[in-house]
Design an enzyme around this catalytic site. Structure first.
Site, mmCIF file in Angstrom:
data_model
loop_
_atom_site.group_PDB
_atom_site.id
_atom_site.type_symbol
_atom_site.label_atom_id
_atom_site.label_comp_id
_atom_site.label_asym_id
_atom_site.label_seq_id
_atom_site.Cartn_x
_atom_site.Cartn_y
_atom_site.Cartn_z
ATOM 1 N N HIS A 112 26.760 22.245 44.866
ATOM 2 C CA HIS A 112 27.198 23.377 44.103
ATOM 3 C C HIS A 112 27.016 23.216 42.588
ATOM 4 O O HIS A 112 27.651 22.188 41.915
ATOM 5 C CB HIS A 112 28.653 23.454 44.433
ATOM 6 N N CYS B 267 24.919 29.886 43.271
ATOM 7 C CA CYS B 267 25.790 29.157 42.186
ATOM 8 C C CYS B 267 24.401 28.521 40.936
ATOM 9 O O CYS B 267 24.932 28.593 39.609
ATOM 10 C CB CYS B 267 26.415 28.046 42.760
#
Length: 404
Positions: A360, A97
């Site tokens: 994330h 990510c």
């Protein structure tokens, strides 16, 4: 029957791979899970076309082919048409990510760093540049989709070049990735040139904001934080950057310096330049002196940085509270000394924000000139069971604001 699972992204498991004193596998603490087989199902994002029908008829095997040449960045309605929806953007996989969000932010709707894609390179750097250009950036701009396999190809090449095995498995800081690919691999010119008084110019690719806690700054904006950081470190910009990547103050799990930071859509760096003309904060005429000790004096101006023309400098420092200040003369371009000119403002425009959300990374990207022309990108947007939390440690990316 049970499946033994090790979580890669978050500490939401129950053990380290052992249960009741018996070791079944190895993983970090709170990353292990024991799940009944009937409760498991395949991840549809990574099934082959023979196992599961594609979510969009546009995404065939052609998605993984190279797209040579030069494809312009997406803007306006074209960006929405090509990038909006399911199975669009860059597909996330195995802690990618940070790289997905960085690449989408820098290349999907902006050409500010396109020179990286076409800069003359030699092997093996040329292979990495070719992968970046023809398997990631061009397919993203042309088809609106980049498969996880293409990103993994780039990660494997970075792993080999950097001799860092975790590039294919672990989450990293976007700054580490950007410094590696821009500096060590592609040999790009540094984006920023910073200077302390009396010292040589220092070059870098990203700027990390360091400041002391300010009680009066409860919800600051980026403009305030940047001025505070430059003042605290005694820094100036040696020239206007074409791309300004700024990291916000670091946060820990137990401590946040600020609960919220307001992104400045435009960043005025006029007063941060070492050799540019500046405006007197009192009368608006050409400034000749700067006073660092007036920085926190909100009576004179809301702006942190204070500079004055000769007349105002004398008047301001005739006050008993400021008599001990030591204003320093500014370097003024010769043309502004001879003829009075309107002081130009050097302004940068925000075009992307990278933000971390529970280990994330996601991003917000500007795709047009309208006020609301922003899109949200999450390379793992199809995850189930997620819940929004406060976002911290954003990275903001600015570029030159061109005149209308």
């Amino acid at each position: 029957m049970f499946y033994f699972l090790a979580l890669q992204e978050e500490d939401k498991g129950c053990n380290d791979g052992s249960w009741c004193g018996q070791r079944y596998f190895f993983c970090p603490p709170r990353r292990g899970l024991f799940v009944k087989l009937k409760a498991c199902q395949p991840d549809t994002r990574f099934l082959s076309s023979g196992d599961f029908p594609p979510k969009s008829p546009k995404h065939s095997k052609d998605d993984d082919r190279r797209v040579p040449g030069k494809v312009p960045p997406l803007q306006g309605a074209a960006a929405v048409d090509i990038l909006e929806g399911d199975m669009k953007g860059i597909q996330g996989h195995c802690n990618s990510c940070y790289m997905d969000a960085a690449l989408f932010s820098l290349f999907s709707c902006s050409s500010v760093l396109d020179s990286l894609l076409f800069k003359p390179s030699t092997l093996p750097d040329g292979k990495i540049q070719e992968t970046l250009r023809e398997k990631i950036v061009n397919p993203l701009r042309k088809n609106g989709f980049v498969s996880a396999d293409s990103v993994m190809t780039l990660r494997c090449q970075l792993k080999e070049e950097s001799q860092c095995p975790s590039f294919t498995t672990s989450e990293k800081d976007p700054e580490e990735f950007l410094n590696l690919i821009m500096h060590r691999i592609l040999g790009a010119d540094p984006l920023l040139k910073l200077q302390c008084e009396g010292q040589r110019v220092q070059e870098c690719y990203c700027y990390q904001i360091f400041i002391e806690k300010q009680q009066e700054m409860t919800v600051p904006n980026v403009q305030q934080l940047l001025e505070q950081s430059f003042h605290h470190s005694g820094l100036k910009l040696a020239e206007v950057p074409s791309c300004f990547i700024i990291q916000m103050p670091r946060f820990g799990k137990e401590y946040k310096m600020f609960s919220k930071i307001v992104p400045s859509l435009e960043l005025d760096i006029t007063d941060l330049l070492s050799d540019g003309p500046r405006e007197c904060v009192v009368c608006g005429n050409l400034a000749t002196h700067e006073c660092a000790e007036c920085f926190k004096d909100v009576i004179l101006s809301d702006h942190g940085l204070k500079q004055y023309c000769l007349v105002c400098c004398k008047q301001v420092h005739s006050h008993r509270k400021r008599k001990g200040h030591r204003p320093v003369p500014l370097k003024i371009p010769e043309g502004f000394l001879k003829t009075p000119n309107k002081i130009p403002r050097e302004t940068l425009e925000l075009f992307a924000v990278l933000s971390i959300e529970t280990s994330h990374y996601v991003s917000f990207v500007k795709y047009g000139t309208e006020k609301g022309s922003w899109m949200f990108f999450d390379s793992m947007a199809d995850r189930f069971g997620e819940h929004p939390v406060d976002q911290t440690e954003p990275v903001l990316i600015y570029t030159e604001l061109l005149p209308d």
